[in-house]
Design an enzyme around this catalytic site. Structure first.
Site, short mmCIF file in Angstrom:
data_model
loop_
_atom_site.label_atom_id
_atom_site.label_comp_id
_atom_site.label_asym_id
_atom_site.label_seq_id
_atom_site.Cartn_x
_atom_site.Cartn_y
_atom_site.Cartn_z
N HIS A 68 32.55 -7.74 39.86
CA HIS A 68 33.06 -9.03 40.32
C HIS A 68 34.34 -9.41 39.59
O HIS A 68 34.44 -9.23 38.38
CB HIS A 68 32.04 -10.15 40.05
CG HIS A 68 30.79 -10.01 40.84
ND1 HIS A 68 30.69 -10.44 42.14
CD2 HIS A 68 29.59 -9.49 40.52
CE1 HIS A 68 29.47 -10.18 42.58
NE2 HIS A 68 28.79 -9.60 41.61
N PRO A 69 35.28 -9.98 40.32
CA PRO A 69 36.44 -10.55 39.64
C PRO A 69 36.04 -11.89 39.01
O PRO A 69 35.06 -12.51 39.43
CB PRO A 69 37.44 -10.78 40.77
CG PRO A 69 36.60 -10.96 41.99
CD PRO A 69 35.37 -10.11 41.77
N GLU A 90 33.88 -15.53 49.18
CA GLU A 90 32.86 -16.33 48.49
C GLU A 90 33.48 -17.40 47.60
O GLU A 90 32.93 -18.48 47.44
CB GLU A 90 31.96 -15.41 47.66
CG GLU A 90 31.11 -14.49 48.51
CD GLU A 90 30.63 -13.23 47.81
OE1 GLU A 90 29.95 -12.43 48.47
OE2 GLU A 90 30.94 -13.02 46.62
N PHE A 120 31.64 -14.58 33.73
CA PHE A 120 30.73 -15.59 34.27
C PHE A 120 30.41 -15.24 35.72
O PHE A 120 31.31 -15.11 36.55
CB PHE A 120 31.40 -16.96 34.18
CG PHE A 120 30.67 -18.07 34.85
CD1 PHE A 120 29.43 -18.47 34.41
CD2 PHE A 120 31.24 -18.72 35.94
CE1 PHE A 120 28.74 -19.51 35.04
CE2 PHE A 120 30.58 -19.76 36.56
CZ PHE A 120 29.33 -20.16 36.11
N ALA A 124 29.15 -18.27 44.16
CA ALA A 124 30.18 -19.28 44.40
C ALA A 124 30.30 -19.71 45.86
O ALA A 124 31.00 -20.67 46.15
CB ALA A 124 31.53 -18.73 43.93
#
Length: 170
Positions: A68-69, A90, A120, A124
């Site tokens: 994930h970015p 997202e 984190f 989202a």
């Protein structure tokens, strides 16, 4: 049966694992989910995915997290092109925020990484920058073990959404 799932059930295991990998980002998850084929229907796919996810070791969870970015960014440590596209979608609501909110998220991400040693992770989808920032601030109060399991739960939720998207897109 969903035509995507029917086709996926019948293809070579290596190709099947690669195809489904962007839904989670963990190669162990993709391999184990593939090994459990054939999967009868969409509901069983989601249930099986959850069962595989919770059975994985922490290293497999970390691999998924690494796909994930950071919130507000478009690059990740280990992501596929498809997973980056899905991440951008997202995070769309959150990234429509003003510059101050984006800056607060960037600073929150930095503090989180310093405390927990990973980015984190939050589901989202449909959440505003303010909502995500509030979640981040609340989770900063967690101890390491609690936070690892919260991050894993968020990843599980993301995977569920991505599996549903994958079933619809192909």
């Amino acid at each position: 049966m969903n035509p995507v799932l029917a086709r996926w059930n019948s293809i070579d295991p290596t190709l099947a694992a690669e195809e489904i990998l962007p839904c989670c980002g963990s190669r162990a998850w993709a391999a184990e989910l593939t090994a459990r084929r054939p999967i009868a229907d969409e509901d069983h796919l989601l249930i099986t995915s959850d069962a595989v996810w919770v059975s994985l070791p922490e290293a497999a969870w970390q691999e998924a997290f690494d796909s994930h970015p950071r919130i507000g960014q478009q690059k990740a440590k280990a992501a596929t092109e498809t997973s980056l596209t899905w991440s951008a979608t997202e995070q769309g609501t959150a990234m429509s925020a003003d510059d101050a909110a984006k800056l607060a998220l960037a600073e929150g991400n930095k503090l989180y990484e310093e405390k927990f040693g990973r980015i984190f992770i939050v589901c989202a989808s449909g959440r505003s920058a303010g909502e995500i920032l509030a979640i981040l601030e609340a989770r900063m109060k967690n101890d390491a073990v609690t936070e690892l399991h919260e991050a894993a739960e968020q990843q599980r939720q993301i995977t569920q959404l991505r599996l549903q998207r994958w079933l619809e897109e192909k």
